[in-house]
Design a protein around this motif. Structure first.
Motif, PDB file in Angstrom:
ATOM      1  N   THR A  16      17.840   3.424  -8.228  1.00 43.00           N
ATOM      2  CA  THR A  16      17.438   4.295  -7.121  1.00 43.00           C
ATOM      3  C   THR A  16      16.068   3.899  -6.599  1.00 43.00           C
ATOM      4  N   PHE A  17      15.158   3.547  -7.494  1.00 43.55           N
ATOM      5  CA  PHE A  17      13.831   3.108  -7.065  1.00 43.55           C
ATOM      6  C   PHE A  17      13.908   1.820  -6.256  1.00 43.55           C
ATOM      7  N   ILE A  18      14.794   0.926  -6.624  1.00 40.86           N
ATOM      8  CA  ILE A  18      14.962  -0.313  -5.852  1.00 40.86           C
ATOM      9  C   ILE A  18      15.455   0.018  -4.447  1.00 40.86           C
ATOM     10  N   ASN A  19      16.386   0.971  -4.344  1.00 34.48           N
ATOM     11  CA  ASN A  19      16.852   1.402  -3.022  1.00 34.48           C
ATOM     12  C   ASN A  19      15.708   2.002  -2.211  1.00 34.48           C
ATOM     13  N   GLN A  20      14.853   2.776  -2.855  1.00 37.48           N
ATOM     14  CA  GLN A  20      13.719   3.373  -2.151  1.00 37.48           C
ATOM     15  C   GLN A  20      12.730   2.302  -1.695  1.00 37.48           C
ATOM     16  N   LEU A  21      12.558   1.247  -2.493  1.00 37.26           N
ATOM     17  CA  LEU A  21      11.699   0.132  -2.084  1.00 37.26           C
ATOM     18  C   LEU A  21      12.248  -0.530  -0.823  1.00 37.26           C
ATOM     19  N   ILE A  22      13.559  -0.712  -0.774  1.00 35.01           N
ATOM     20  CA  ILE A  22      14.194  -1.285   0.417  1.00 35.01           C
ATOM     21  C   ILE A  22      13.951  -0.384   1.627  1.00 35.01           C
ATOM     22  N   GLN A  23      14.078   0.930   1.429  1.00 31.85           N
ATOM     23  CA  GLN A  23      13.816   1.877   2.517  1.00 31.85           C
ATOM     24  C   GLN A  23      12.358   1.794   2.971  1.00 31.85           C
ATOM     25  N   LEU A  24      11.462   1.584   2.021  1.00 31.69           N
ATOM     26  CA  LEU A  24      10.042   1.455   2.352  1.00 31.69           C
ATOM     27  C   LEU A  24       9.790   0.222   3.224  1.00 31.69           C
ATOM     28  N   VAL A  25      10.384  -0.900   2.856  1.00 37.62           N
ATOM     29  CA  VAL A  25      10.226  -2.126   3.650  1.00 37.62           C
ATOM     30  C   VAL A  25      10.765  -1.908   5.058  1.00 37.62           C
ATOM     31  N   TYR A  58       0.828  -1.205   0.000  1.00 41.83           N
ATOM     32  CA  TYR A  58       0.000   0.000   0.000  1.00 41.83           C
ATOM     33  C   TYR A  58       0.868   1.263   0.000  1.00 41.83           C
ATOM     34  N   GLY A  59       2.007   1.192   0.669  1.00 47.64           N
ATOM     35  CA  GLY A  59       2.933   2.318   0.650  1.00 47.64           C
ATOM     36  C   GLY A  59       3.413   2.625  -0.756  1.00 47.64           C
ATOM     37  N   LEU A  60       3.637   1.573  -1.551  1.00 49.47           N
ATOM     38  CA  LEU A  60       4.028   1.770  -2.953  1.00 49.47           C
ATOM     39  C   LEU A  60       2.930   2.480  -3.739  1.00 49.47           C
ATOM     40  N   LEU A  61       1.675   2.198  -3.390  1.00 44.25           N
ATOM     41  CA  LEU A  61       0.561   2.850  -4.083  1.00 44.25           C
ATOM     42  C   LEU A  61       0.529   4.356  -3.811  1.00 44.25           C
ATOM     43  N   PHE A  62       1.119   4.783  -2.721  1.00 41.62           N
ATOM     44  CA  PHE A  62       1.262   6.211  -2.444  1.00 41.62           C
ATOM     45  C   PHE A  62       2.580   6.742  -3.016  1.00 41.62           C
ATOM     46  N   THR A  81      -4.004   2.520   6.689  1.00 45.75           N
ATOM     47  CA  THR A  81      -3.994   3.646   5.747  1.00 45.75           C
ATOM     48  C   THR A  81      -2.976   4.687   6.166  1.00 45.75           C
ATOM     49  N   VAL A  82      -2.977   5.040   7.440  1.00 48.03           N
ATOM     50  CA  VAL A  82      -2.037   6.046   7.934  1.00 48.03           C
ATOM     51  C   VAL A  82      -0.599   5.567   7.764  1.00 48.03           C
ATOM     52  N   GLY A  83      -0.329   4.331   8.165  1.00 47.20           N
ATOM     53  CA  GLY A  83       1.033   3.806   8.045  1.00 47.20           C
ATOM     54  C   GLY A  83       1.517   3.782   6.620  1.00 47.20           C
ATOM     55  N   ALA A  84       0.688   3.255   5.718  1.00 47.97           N
ATOM     56  CA  ALA A  84       1.075   3.176   4.313  1.00 47.97           C
ATOM     57  C   ALA A  84       1.228   4.556   3.695  1.00 47.97           C
ATOM     58  N   MET A  85       0.321   5.464   4.025  1.00 45.57           N
ATOM     59  CA  MET A  85       0.361   6.800   3.459  1.00 45.57           C
ATOM     60  C   MET A  85       1.600   7.563   3.914  1.00 45.57           C
ATOM     61  N   ILE A 129       8.794   8.214   1.349  1.00 41.81           N
ATOM     62  CA  ILE A 129       9.657   7.597   0.340  1.00 41.81           C
ATOM     63  C   ILE A 129       9.404   8.230  -1.027  1.00 41.81           C
ATOM     64  N   GLY A 130       8.150   8.545  -1.321  1.00 36.85           N
ATOM     65  CA  GLY A 130       7.820   9.213  -2.575  1.00 36.85           C
ATOM     66  C   GLY A 130       8.500  10.559  -2.717  1.00 36.85           C
ATOM     67  N   GLY A 131       8.655  11.263  -1.591  1.00 36.43           N
ATOM     68  CA  GLY A 131       9.375  12.543  -1.628  1.00 36.43           C
ATOM     69  C   GLY A 131      10.820  12.365  -2.065  1.00 36.43           C
TER      70      GLY A 131
END
Length: 195
Positions: A144-153, A24-28, A85-89, A95-97
């Motif tokens: 860079t996006f893969i690194n951001q995915l790792i940061q998201l996890v 869900y975080g990726l969806l944001f 929702t709050v956590g994912a958002m 991470i989106g920033g």
């Protein structure tokens, strides 16, 4: 005393929540990164300042404080969001920033001849962006996006602060019951590394 196998089973009971927050975080994160990265690349003046302000808000604010504000303070104003929702958002937009800056930098790194060639062919600015520039920039941004995915996890560990029973929450429960924080939190560390 629990065995390491039992500790791992206990921690992994929270894996589905960690995975859902990540998904869900990726969806944001992804739409935010693309929209604001492109907007920052294309805008100038006051519009660019406004776009940059939104990006910097999400990048520069403490994720834990944002989590608490959105989960505990918004209901005071009649806005109630689920912990998921709050956590994912919050994690996703944070991470989106960061990822938006990768989008902006990827677009700015392209040779100006790319857009000039598109214009010479009679393409509109949007066509040049979506047909020529963005596909090339996304290829360059993939690491860079893969690194951001790792940061998201990794960032999902904080959702336990708003009652989500993720892997960190489960580890905390086990540590309180078993009084063996070294084995449990070391197992949690390894679990995040494996994930």
């Amino acid at each position: 005393m629990m065995s390491i196998f039992q500790i791992w089973l206990g921690i992994l009971q929270g894996l589905h929540v960690t995975a859902l927050v990540t998904l869900y975080g990726l969806l944001f994160a992804v739409p935010f990164a693309l929209l604001f990265g492109i907007a920052q690349h294309l805008t100038t003046g006051l519009a660019r300042f406004a776009v940059t302000a939104v990006i910097e808000f999400w990048r520069s604010s403490s994720v834990i404080i944002l989590l608490f504000v959105f989960y505990y303070a918004l209901p005071v104003f009649g806005i109630e969001l689920s912990a998921m929702t709050v956590g994912a958002m919050v994690i996703g937009l944070n991470i989106g920033g960061y990822a938006s800056q990768s989008v902006r930098a990827g677009l700015q790194a392209l040779d100006k001849g790319q857009s000039e060639a598109g214009s010479a062919l009679g393409l509109t600015r949007a066509q040049v962006l979506f047909m020529i520039e963005l596909p090339q920039a996304l290829t360059a941004m993939a690491p860079t996006f893969i690194n951001q995915l790792i940061q998201l996890v990794k960032g999902t560990a904080i959702v336990s602060l708003v009652t989500l029973t993720d892997m960190t929450f489960r580890a905390k429960e086990l540590a309180q019951i078993e009084y063996d924080p070294v084995a449990i939190y070391t197992s949690l560390l390894l679990a995040y590394f494996v994930v």
